[in-house]
Design a protein around this motif. Structure first.
Motif, PDB file in Angstrom:
ATOM      1  N   VAL A 147       0.844  -1.207   0.000  1.00 26.80           N
ATOM      2  CA  VAL A 147       0.000   0.000   0.000  1.00 26.80           C
ATOM      3  C   VAL A 147       0.872   1.246   0.000  1.00 26.80           C
ATOM      4  O   VAL A 147       0.625   2.201  -0.760  1.00 26.80           O
ATOM      5  CB  VAL A 147      -0.944  -0.007   1.219  1.00 26.80           C
ATOM      6  CG1 VAL A 147      -1.658   1.341   1.340  1.00 26.80           C
ATOM      7  CG2 VAL A 147      -1.964  -1.127   1.110  1.00 26.80           C
ATOM      8  N   ASN A 148       1.904   1.238   0.825  1.00 25.25           N
ATOM      9  CA  ASN A 148       2.807   2.385   0.916  1.00 25.25           C
ATOM     10  C   ASN A 148       3.507   2.641  -0.418  1.00 25.25           C
ATOM     11  O   ASN A 148       3.598   3.785  -0.887  1.00 25.25           O
ATOM     12  CB  ASN A 148       3.837   2.143   2.011  1.00 25.25           C
ATOM     13  CG  ASN A 148       4.817   3.289   2.149  1.00 25.25           C
ATOM     14  OD1 ASN A 148       4.511   4.344   2.670  1.00 25.25           O
ATOM     15  ND2 ASN A 148       6.038   3.074   1.661  1.00 25.25           N
ATOM     16  N   ASP A 149       4.011   1.572  -1.038  1.00 26.23           N
ATOM     17  CA  ASP A 149       4.741   1.738  -2.299  1.00 26.23           C
ATOM     18  C   ASP A 149       3.818   2.181  -3.430  1.00 26.23           C
ATOM     19  O   ASP A 149       4.224   2.966  -4.300  1.00 26.23           O
ATOM     20  CB  ASP A 149       5.445   0.433  -2.676  1.00 26.23           C
ATOM     21  CG  ASP A 149       6.675   0.172  -1.824  1.00 26.23           C
ATOM     22  OD1 ASP A 149       6.967   1.000  -0.935  1.00 26.23           O
ATOM     23  OD2 ASP A 149       7.348  -0.857  -2.032  1.00 26.23           O
ATOM     24  N   LEU A 150       2.586   1.659  -3.434  1.00 24.69           N
ATOM     25  CA  LEU A 150       1.633   2.086  -4.459  1.00 24.69           C
ATOM     26  C   LEU A 150       1.306   3.573  -4.334  1.00 24.69           C
ATOM     27  O   LEU A 150       1.179   4.281  -5.340  1.00 24.69           O
ATOM     28  CB  LEU A 150       0.348   1.262  -4.358  1.00 24.69           C
ATOM     29  CG  LEU A 150       0.387  -0.163  -4.920  1.00 24.69           C
ATOM     30  CD1 LEU A 150      -0.860  -0.934  -4.525  1.00 24.69           C
ATOM     31  CD2 LEU A 150       0.534  -0.144  -6.445  1.00 24.69           C
ATOM     32  N   SER A 151       1.185   4.038  -3.103  1.00 26.66           N
ATOM     33  CA  SER A 151       0.838   5.449  -2.892  1.00 26.66           C
ATOM     34  C   SER A 151       2.022   6.384  -3.107  1.00 26.66           C
ATOM     35  O   SER A 151       1.831   7.578  -3.373  1.00 26.66           O
ATOM     36  CB  SER A 151       0.277   5.644  -1.478  1.00 26.66           C
ATOM     37  OG  SER A 151       1.285   5.436  -0.507  1.00 26.66           O
ATOM     38  N   ASP A 152       3.247   5.853  -3.015  1.00 30.02           N
ATOM     39  CA  ASP A 152       4.449   6.691  -3.092  1.00 30.02           C
ATOM     40  C   ASP A 152       5.235   6.510  -4.383  1.00 30.02           C
ATOM     41  O   ASP A 152       6.414   6.868  -4.448  1.00 30.02           O
ATOM     42  CB  ASP A 152       5.376   6.395  -1.911  1.00 30.02           C
ATOM     43  CG  ASP A 152       4.866   6.974  -0.603  1.00 30.02           C
ATOM     44  OD1 ASP A 152       3.944   7.804  -0.653  1.00 30.02           O
ATOM     45  OD2 ASP A 152       5.391   6.603   0.457  1.00 30.02           O
ATOM     46  N   ILE A 153       4.618   5.947  -5.422  1.00 32.81           N
ATOM     47  CA  ILE A 153       5.368   5.678  -6.652  1.00 32.81           C
ATOM     48  C   ILE A 153       6.035   6.942  -7.192  1.00 32.81           C
ATOM     49  O   ILE A 153       7.239   6.952  -7.496  1.00 32.81           O
ATOM     50  CB  ILE A 153       4.452   5.081  -7.738  1.00 32.81           C
ATOM     51  CG1 ILE A 153       3.992   3.679  -7.356  1.00 32.81           C
ATOM     52  CG2 ILE A 153       5.192   5.017  -9.082  1.00 32.81           C
ATOM     53  CD1 ILE A 153       3.083   3.041  -8.390  1.00 32.81           C
ATOM     54  N   ASP A 154       5.286   8.018  -7.293  1.00 36.88           N
ATOM     55  CA  ASP A 154       5.834   9.245  -7.883  1.00 36.88           C
ATOM     56  C   ASP A 154       6.974   9.804  -7.037  1.00 36.88           C
ATOM     57  O   ASP A 154       8.018  10.204  -7.571  1.00 36.88           O
ATOM     58  CB  ASP A 154       4.728  10.294  -8.034  1.00 36.88           C
ATOM     59  CG  ASP A 154       3.690   9.895  -9.081  1.00 36.88           C
ATOM     60  OD1 ASP A 154       4.048   9.105  -9.975  1.00 36.88           O
ATOM     61  OD2 ASP A 154       2.542  10.368  -8.989  1.00 36.88           O
ATOM     62  N   GLY A 155       6.774   9.815  -5.713  1.00 38.89           N
ATOM     63  CA  GLY A 155       7.829  10.318  -4.842  1.00 38.89           C
ATOM     64  C   GLY A 155       9.067   9.447  -4.873  1.00 38.89           C
ATOM     65  O   GLY A 155      10.195   9.944  -4.865  1.00 38.89           O
ATOM     66  N   ASP A 156       8.866   8.131  -4.920  1.00 37.40           N
ATOM     67  CA  ASP A 156      10.003   7.206  -4.964  1.00 37.40           C
ATOM     68  C   ASP A 156      10.778   7.352  -6.272  1.00 37.40           C
ATOM     69  O   ASP A 156      12.011   7.185  -6.298  1.00 37.40           O
ATOM     70  CB  ASP A 156       9.522   5.761  -4.805  1.00 37.40           C
ATOM     71  CG  ASP A 156       9.048   5.452  -3.391  1.00 37.40           C
ATOM     72  OD1 ASP A 156       9.367   6.236  -2.482  1.00 37.40           O
ATOM     73  OD2 ASP A 156       8.357   4.429  -3.199  1.00 37.40           O
TER      74      ASP A 156
END
Length: 296
Positions: free
Chosen positions: A68-77
């Protein structure tokens, strides 16, 4: 450029899915096993099986929160200098659709296991809701973000207690909270000192000096409350107090001199003295509680 040009080899996708669930981070779920040790039931096969099942289910739950965290933070990552290569979604190693499918599968496993161990899965459910709130709201709130991370560790201990149907000392809860606050404060300190507020927006509300004080207060509280827990409930564990003290000192040393601490598990597995301290602590607890466990 067509889609076939961008296709990711199947083996690389599998490796990416493994990275997505972050198996190295499952070491944090060792807190689930704390009640098994301190209740002196680690020689009972039924209790050990129940605790290991709770540990495995918490691994499923924590992996779901990472997705969930990685899906929500794709752009930031993708903008992060390191995470753009390390995170499977940000690097393109795993497509969002595959990650979402894996997330649904993990949720399905937990839902099915509710019929087997409803008390444990209920605690994991609270953990999931807390982390969804953290991912979208709470991680942007200074101080609350640190406490949210720490409460996740307390829930791990509580899940372990629910698996065994044993009461947990208030001392153990507050000790776990302080220790987790220490780890979370150090994580924020390292993010701030290494990346500034570019790593996450909430870091703009902190300073290195402030989170250093948070870490010092939490480490002191963890040591004091653990010692009080040992003296009041498990005096035979007094031999473990020096190990806890050394572990706190060594972890801070790793943070200061080796730039560790942004990931507690990376710091643990990269420093042999810290890892040995944990092993010795587990061995000392087993040795001290062994006679009582035999009687049970």
């Amino acid at each position: 450029m067509d889609d076939t040009t961008l296709a990711v080899p199947p083996l690389r996708q599998v490796r990416g899915l493994v990275k997505l669930v972050r198996p190295k981070q499952w070491a944090k779920n060792g807190f689930v096993l704390a009640p098994l040790v301190f209740a002196g039931e680690f020689l009972d096969p039924a209790s050990t099986s129940s605790a290991l099942l709770a540990f495995a289910l918490f691994c499923v739950g924590s992996s779901a929160t990472y997705i969930v965290n990685d899906l929500s933070d794709i752009d930031g990552d993708r903008r992060h200098p390191r995470k753009r290569y390390e995170r499977p979604l940000a690097s393109g190693q795993v497509k969002p659709g595959m990650a979402f499918g894996l997330l649904i599968a993990l949720y399905a496993v937990l839902a099915a296991c509710w019929f087997i161990v409803p008390s444990v899965v209920s605690v994991i459910g609270i953990y999931l809701v807390l982390n969804i709130a953290y991912t979208f709201v709470l991680k942007h709130q200074p101080v609350i973000d640190i406490f949210t991370i720490a409460i996740g560790f307390v829930l791990r201990v509580y899940a372990g207690a629910m698996a065994l149907a044993v009461p947990v000392s208030g001392w153990m809860f507050v000790t776990t909270l302080c220790l987790a606050l220490y780890l979370a404060a150090v994580k924020r300190r390292q993010e701030l000192s290494q990346s500034g507020d570019q790593a996450r927006k909430v870091l703009g509300s902190y300073s290195v000096a402030l989170v250093d004080r948070y870490a010092e207060m939490s480490a002191t509280g963890a040591l004091v409350f653990y010692s009080m827990f040992v003296m009041s409930a498990r005096p035979e564990l007094v031999v473990t107090v020096p190990l806890v003290l050394f572990g706190l000192f060594r972890y801070w040393y790793v943070v200061e001199t080796m730039d560790g601490g942004e990931s507690p598990t990376d710091a643990l597995f990269s420093d042999w003295q810290l890892l040995l301290t944990v092993v010795l602590w587990v061995a000392a607890c087993g040795w001290a509680l062994w006679p009582e466990a035999v009687l049970v």
